[in-house]
Design an enzyme around this catalytic site. Structure first.
Site, PDB file in Angstrom:
ATOM      1  N   PRO A   1       4.512  18.941  31.184  1.00 25.94           N
ATOM      2  CG  PRO A   1       6.438  19.551  33.153  1.00 25.94           C
ATOM      3  CD  PRO A   1       4.979  18.176  32.529  1.00 25.94           C
TER       4      PRO A   1
ATOM      5  N   PRO B   1       3.342  -5.573  -5.295  1.00 23.44           N
ATOM      6  CG  PRO B   1       5.625  -4.623  -5.415  1.00 23.44           C
ATOM      7  CD  PRO B   1       4.334  -5.320  -5.269  1.00 23.44           C
TER       8      PRO B   1
ATOM      9  CG  MET C   1       0.548  -1.644 -18.794  1.00 20.28           C
ATOM     10  SD  MET C   1      -1.284  -1.684 -18.986  1.00 20.28           S
ATOM     11  CE  MET C   1      -1.607  -0.254 -17.547  1.00 20.28           C
TER      12      MET C   1
ATOM     13  N   GLY D   1      -2.624  -7.598  -8.978  1.00 20.34           N
ATOM     14  CA  GLY D   1      -1.427  -6.652  -8.971  1.00 20.34           C
ATOM     15  C   GLY D   1      -1.086  -5.959  -8.310  1.00 20.34           C
TER      16      GLY D   1
ATOM     17  CB  VAL E   1       6.544   4.981  29.278  1.00 24.93           C
ATOM     18  CG1 VAL E   1       4.684   4.358  29.616  1.00 24.93           C
ATOM     19  CG2 VAL E   1       7.729   5.090  29.114  1.00 24.93           C
TER      20      VAL E   1
ATOM     21  CB  THR F   1       1.153   0.956  -6.833  1.00 23.38           C
ATOM     22  OG1 THR F   1       0.969   1.167  -8.972  1.00 23.38           O
ATOM     23  CG2 THR F   1       2.337   2.296  -6.178  1.00 23.38           C
TER      24      THR F   1
ATOM     25  CG  ASP G   1      -6.199  -9.912 -12.295  1.00 23.34           C
ATOM     26  OD1 ASP G   1      -6.484 -10.026 -12.130  1.00 23.34           O
ATOM     27  OD2 ASP G   1      -5.672  -8.243 -11.769  1.00 23.34           O
TER      28      ASP G   1
ATOM     29  CE  LYS H   1      -3.920 -21.262 -17.038  1.00 18.70           C
ATOM     30  NZ  LYS H   1      -3.362 -21.857 -16.020  1.00 18.70           N
TER      31      LYS H   1
HETATM   32  C1  LIG Z   1      -2.493  -3.613 -15.690  1.00 14.34           C
HETATM   33  S1  LIG Z   1      -0.862  -2.833 -15.020  1.00 14.34           S
HETATM   34  C2  LIG Z   1      -1.456  -2.968 -13.301  1.00 14.34           C
HETATM   35  C3  LIG Z   1      -0.675  -2.326 -12.133  1.00 14.34           C
HETATM   36  C4  LIG Z   1      -1.080  -2.911 -11.118  1.00 14.34           C
HETATM   37  N1  LIG Z   1      -2.336  -2.022 -10.514  1.00 14.34           N
HETATM   38  C5  LIG Z   1       0.005  -2.431  -9.947  1.00 14.34           C
HETATM   39  O1  LIG Z   1      -0.394  -0.840  -9.349  1.00 14.34           O
HETATM   40  O2  LIG Z   1       1.302  -1.950 -10.051  1.00 14.34           O
HETATM   41  C6  LIG Z   1       0.580  -3.850 -15.383  1.00 14.34           C
HETATM   42  C7  LIG Z   1       2.025  -3.420 -15.129  1.00 14.34           C
HETATM   43  O3  LIG Z   1       1.986  -2.699 -13.738  1.00 14.34           O
HETATM   44  C8  LIG Z   1       3.657  -2.816 -13.857  1.00 14.34           C
HETATM   45  N2  LIG Z   1       3.768  -3.561 -13.142  1.00 14.34           N
HETATM   46  C9  LIG Z   1       3.010  -4.743 -12.835  1.00 14.34           C
HETATM   47  N3  LIG Z   1       4.032  -5.644 -11.971  1.00 14.34           N
HETATM   48  C10 LIG Z   1       5.073  -5.060 -12.486  1.00 14.34           C
HETATM   49  C11 LIG Z   1       7.130  -5.542 -11.725  1.00 14.34           C
HETATM   50  N4  LIG Z   1       6.665  -6.330 -10.751  1.00 14.34           N
HETATM   51  N5  LIG Z   1       7.433  -4.901 -12.248  1.00 14.34           N
HETATM   52  C12 LIG Z   1       7.788  -3.804 -13.302  1.00 14.34           C
HETATM   53  N6  LIG Z   1       6.316  -3.895 -13.276  1.00 14.34           N
HETATM   54  C13 LIG Z   1       5.359  -4.338 -13.149  1.00 14.34           C
HETATM   55  C14 LIG Z   1       3.737  -3.468 -15.765  1.00 14.34           C
HETATM   56  O4  LIG Z   1       4.386  -2.094 -16.954  1.00 14.34           O
HETATM   57  C15 LIG Z   1       2.923  -4.115 -16.261  1.00 14.34           C
HETATM   58  O5  LIG Z   1       2.543  -3.709 -17.682  1.00 14.34           O
END
Ligand SMILES: C[S@@+](CC[C@H](N)C(=O)[O-])C[C@H]1O[C@@H](n2cnc3c(N)ncnc32)[C@H](O)[C@@H]1O
Length: 413
Positions: free
Chosen positions: A45, A183, A343, A259, A25, A289, A206, A228
């Site tokens: 204790p 992600p 990437m 992202g 608790v 991430t 993004d 865009k």
């Molecule tokens: C510009 S970076 C941004 C990364 C992002 N800030 C992160 O922390 O995930 C973009 C890259 O993240 C990876 N990525 C992002 N989302 C993903 C996903 N759902 N599945 C696999 N790779 C992903 C890929 O390698 C993609 O080319």
């Protein structure tokens, strides 16, 4: 006699609160007291490991013995968290003598104060008392929590009360939040990120941001699709910075939704600096991430006991021999741990070739995870020597993460 309790918000910062008992608790009660800034004296204790850790960290004072009346010297509140009714009653009696409110875990009817069921939404705290029935309080609390979540979302009940919005409510106006959207799975945004998103006047999003999060925005929110924006990558970044600054200076609450995590290859730092240079306050909300979540979604832990004691996240957007590359691929080839490449699809053949040339075994397990955590996720398992060719054959495409290391097979049965 039963009369209604009188609700209060206790401002406990720097004030002594005595907790008697060091079991389950107390473990549940103490964090909220510490969060309120209370000066917690814990009399017991023995302590649970969680409480012990807080005591060791100096977050509370622990007196390792049974309760004595002097423990209440200077106290504003007592929480009795012991099962033994006789011990609890004696603490309660001393508290009553000294006119100190006393919460009792063992007997609510004997207590002079009740702790409510609580849900917190940013600065708003909703506390529910269930007339002495904690289950009822929790049920009502859960309903309110759900209601608030819906109300903050678009098309929530009875439209949108102004008080929750940035410009009209004024609370967040003229600010920017850099929010990690996670992600891909819309449920992988943080609670805080989601809340700020629902409060935004402008959302600058993004390409990799989960579409469903945008689908749920209020109709009056201005949505700027950052992917865009024309011009080259650096010019586009300047444009984005300018949009953030301009909208914030015009009084809007701007959420820059990115992202994954804003600071992992997300250019979040540049946006923060641009806002700071213009005097615009910025909040950064970390995100889940893809560098960790994508492997996880494919059943690959980035570390595993006895397999990998390190993981390295690296960008593969430049070929290893590109003059602008900042990555020491030769050094990375000498590591035994996990390599996570973002990437990296376009340059994968050159990257794997370089790693092998500098000593990493071509037999090292490797995997590619495309569109991780979404309904269209694809996973390819291979080896360092074969992965580039397998990738082409399987026609995997960005966004994808490449994982290299023995962790790739660590959870295989
Ligand atoms: C510009 S970076 C941004 C990364 C992002 N800030 C992160 O922390 O995930 C973009 C890259 O993240 C990876 N990525 C992002 N989302 C993903 C996903 N759902 N599945 C696999 N790779 C992903 C890929 O390698 C993609 O080319």
């Amino acid at each position: 006699m039963t009369s209604n309790p009188y609700p209060l918000g206790l401002r406990l910062h720097g004030r002594r609160v005595v907790v008697v008992g060091g079991g389950a608790v107390a473990t549940r009660r103490v964090p909220a007291l510490l969060d309120a800034g209370a000066d917690v004296l814990l009399v017991a204790p023995e302590l649970t490991p969680a409480l012990r850790a807080r005591a060791d960290a100096g977050r509370l004072h622990w007196v390792p013995r049974r309760f004595v009346p002097e423990d209440l010297d200077g106290a504003w509140l007592v929480q009795v968290a012991v099962d033994d009714p006789i011990a609890a009653a004696s603490v309660s009696a001393v508290a009553a003598e000294r006119r100190i409110f006393c919460v009792r875990a063992d007997d609510r009817t004997a207590a002079t104060a009740w702790t409510p069921a609580v849900t917190r939404h940013g600065p708003v705290t909703v506390a529910v008392l269930g007339g002495g029935d904690p289950r009822r309080a929790m049920t009502v609390r859960d309903a309110i929590r759900d209601l608030l979540a819906v109300r903050l979302a678009p098309d929530g009940i009875a439209g949108r009360p102004d008080a929750s919005t940035g410009t009209t409510g004024g609370r967040q106006a003229g600010r920017v939040a850099l929010v990690g959207a996670g992600p891909g799975d819309p449920e992988l945004i943080t609670v805080k990120g989601w809340r700020l998103l629902t409060e935004a006047d402008v959302v600058v999003a993004d390409r990799l941001v989960p579409g469903l999060l945008l689908d749920e925005l209020r109709p009056d929110v201005e949505l700027v699709d950052a992917s865009k924006i024309p011009y080259g990558p650096s010019r586009a970044q300047e444009e984005i910075n300018q949009i953030l600054v301009d909208r914030a200076l015009a009084g809007a609450f701007v959420v820059r939704l990115k992202g994954g995590d804003p600071y992992v290859f997300g250019r979040g730092g540049e946006e923060l600096l641009a806002c700071a240079a213009a005097g615009v306050p910025v909040t950064v909300v970390p995100g889940v991430t893809s560098s960790i979540a994508a492997p996880a979604a494919a059943g690959i832990p980035v570390t595993h006991r006895g397999v990998a004691h390190e993981f390295t996240v690296v960008s593969g957007h430049l070929a290893p021999d590109a003059p602008a590359s900042l990555v020491r691929w030769d050094a990375l080839a000498g590591l035994h741990g996990t390599l996570v490449i973002l990437m990296g699809l376009k340059n994968l053949a050159a990257i794997t070739g370089t790693l092998i040339a500098h000593g990493r075994s071509p037999q090292t397990p490797a995997a590619v995870v495309q569109e991780a955590t979404t309904g269209t996720q694809r996973v390819l398992r291979s080896t360092l020597g074969e992965v580039a060719a397998d990738l082409r054959a399987a026609d995997l495409r960005p966004p994808a993460v490449v994982v290299v290391g023995d962790v790739v097979g660590a959870l295989d049965g």
